[in-house]
Design a protein around this motif. Structure first.
Motif, PDB file in Angstrom:
ATOM      1  N   ARG A 163      90.648  69.059  65.392  1.00 51.32           N
ATOM      2  CA  ARG A 163      89.764  70.198  65.682  1.00 51.32           C
ATOM      3  C   ARG A 163      90.122  71.394  64.805  1.00 51.32           C
ATOM      4  O   ARG A 163      89.250  72.117  64.327  1.00 51.32           O
ATOM      5  CB  ARG A 163      89.840  70.579  67.157  1.00 51.32           C
ATOM      6  CG  ARG A 163      89.104  69.636  68.054  1.00 51.32           C
ATOM      7  CD  ARG A 163      88.800  70.200  69.425  1.00 51.32           C
ATOM      8  NE  ARG A 163      89.783  71.109  69.970  1.00 51.32           N
ATOM      9  CZ  ARG A 163      90.767  70.756  70.801  1.00 51.32           C
ATOM     10  NH1 ARG A 163      90.914  69.509  71.169  1.00 51.32           N
ATOM     11  NH2 ARG A 163      91.604  71.654  71.259  1.00 51.32           N
TER      12      ARG A 163
ATOM     13  N   PRO B  43      87.831  66.352  71.571  1.00 50.11           N
ATOM     14  CA  PRO B  43      88.523  67.212  72.538  1.00 50.11           C
ATOM     15  C   PRO B  43      89.991  66.834  72.756  1.00 50.11           C
ATOM     16  O   PRO B  43      90.783  67.658  73.178  1.00 50.11           O
ATOM     17  CB  PRO B  43      87.723  67.026  73.833  1.00 50.11           C
ATOM     18  CG  PRO B  43      86.370  66.610  73.379  1.00 50.11           C
ATOM     19  CD  PRO B  43      86.592  65.804  72.131  1.00 50.11           C
ATOM     20  N   TYR B  44      90.350  65.606  72.426  1.00 46.51           N
ATOM     21  CA  TYR B  44      91.717  65.128  72.646  1.00 46.51           C
ATOM     22  C   TYR B  44      92.585  65.204  71.387  1.00 46.51           C
ATOM     23  O   TYR B  44      93.717  64.734  71.397  1.00 46.51           O
ATOM     24  CB  TYR B  44      91.683  63.675  73.144  1.00 46.51           C
ATOM     25  CG  TYR B  44      90.774  63.514  74.331  1.00 46.51           C
ATOM     26  CD1 TYR B  44      91.174  63.949  75.591  1.00 46.51           C
ATOM     27  CD2 TYR B  44      89.504  62.983  74.190  1.00 46.51           C
ATOM     28  CE1 TYR B  44      90.330  63.836  76.688  1.00 46.51           C
ATOM     29  CE2 TYR B  44      88.657  62.860  75.277  1.00 46.51           C
ATOM     30  CZ  TYR B  44      89.076  63.291  76.521  1.00 46.51           C
ATOM     31  OH  TYR B  44      88.242  63.176  77.593  1.00 46.51           O
TER      32      TYR B  44
ATOM     33  N   SER C 226      84.745  59.018  66.313  1.00 45.10           N
ATOM     34  CA  SER C 226      83.691  59.318  67.269  1.00 45.10           C
ATOM     35  C   SER C 226      83.826  60.767  67.756  1.00 45.10           C
ATOM     36  O   SER C 226      84.925  61.225  68.070  1.00 45.10           O
ATOM     37  CB  SER C 226      83.807  58.360  68.452  1.00 45.10           C
ATOM     38  OG  SER C 226      82.872  58.688  69.433  1.00 45.10           O
ATOM     39  N   TRP C 227      82.713  61.496  67.798  1.00 41.81           N
ATOM     40  CA  TRP C 227      82.736  62.908  68.185  1.00 41.81           C
ATOM     41  C   TRP C 227      83.307  63.129  69.579  1.00 41.81           C
ATOM     42  O   TRP C 227      83.891  64.160  69.858  1.00 41.81           O
ATOM     43  CB  TRP C 227      81.331  63.505  68.116  1.00 41.81           C
ATOM     44  CG  TRP C 227      80.891  63.785  66.725  1.00 41.81           C
ATOM     45  CD1 TRP C 227      79.997  63.054  65.992  1.00 41.81           C
ATOM     46  CD2 TRP C 227      81.329  64.833  65.866  1.00 41.81           C
ATOM     47  NE1 TRP C 227      79.854  63.591  64.740  1.00 41.81           N
ATOM     48  CE2 TRP C 227      80.664  64.694  64.641  1.00 41.81           C
ATOM     49  CE3 TRP C 227      82.226  65.881  66.021  1.00 41.81           C
ATOM     50  CZ2 TRP C 227      80.857  65.562  63.584  1.00 41.81           C
ATOM     51  CZ3 TRP C 227      82.414  66.752  64.959  1.00 41.81           C
ATOM     52  CH2 TRP C 227      81.738  66.585  63.758  1.00 41.81           C
ATOM     53  N   ASP C 228      83.132  62.164  70.488  1.00 47.11           N
ATOM     54  CA  ASP C 228      83.614  62.360  71.855  1.00 47.11           C
ATOM     55  C   ASP C 228      85.138  62.318  71.956  1.00 47.11           C
ATOM     56  O   ASP C 228      85.699  62.648  72.998  1.00 47.11           O
ATOM     57  CB  ASP C 228      82.973  61.361  72.819  1.00 47.11           C
ATOM     58  CG  ASP C 228      83.252  59.916  72.463  1.00 47.11           C
ATOM     59  OD1 ASP C 228      83.625  59.640  71.311  1.00 47.11           O
ATOM     60  OD2 ASP C 228      83.072  59.060  73.352  1.00 47.11           O
ATOM     61  N   LEU C 229      85.814  61.945  70.878  1.00 53.33           N
ATOM     62  CA  LEU C 229      87.288  61.942  70.877  1.00 53.33           C
ATOM     63  C   LEU C 229      87.881  63.282  70.441  1.00 53.33           C
ATOM     64  O   LEU C 229      89.060  63.537  70.663  1.00 53.33           O
ATOM     65  CB  LEU C 229      87.808  60.833  69.968  1.00 53.33           C
ATOM     66  CG  LEU C 229      87.468  59.413  70.408  1.00 53.33           C
ATOM     67  CD1 LEU C 229      87.945  58.416  69.372  1.00 53.33           C
ATOM     68  CD2 LEU C 229      88.077  59.113  71.764  1.00 53.33           C
TER      69      LEU C 229
END
Length: 69
Positions: free
Chosen positions: A17, A11-12, A6-9
């Motif tokens: 990245r 940042p962690y 999921s793209w919202d993960l």
């Protein structure tokens, strides 16, 4: 296995990245099966498709139901 992450993960996950930003090249590699589900089942269990009985990306011999979120 960030292929269905999921793209919202992101940042962690700094290493993912970095792969997203810089990319990578695999010059020597092997897979137990070229299809996603059987290959993933092998990675997660350490067994080949003839043991996991996951032979396809679709039911009844692979795949997974879509969950309602």
């Amino acid at each position: 296995l960030p292929d269905d992450l999921s793209w919202d993960l992101l940042p962690y996950m700094p290493a993912v990245r970095r792969l997203q930003r810089d990319g990578t090249t695999f010059r020597q590699f092997m897979v137990s099966d070229s299809l996603c589900c059987p290959s993933r089942a092998s990675i997660l269990t350490g067994n080949y498709a003839h043991t996991t009985h996951v032979w396809d990306n679709h039911r009844p011999n692979g795949g997974a139901p879509v969950s309602d979120r």
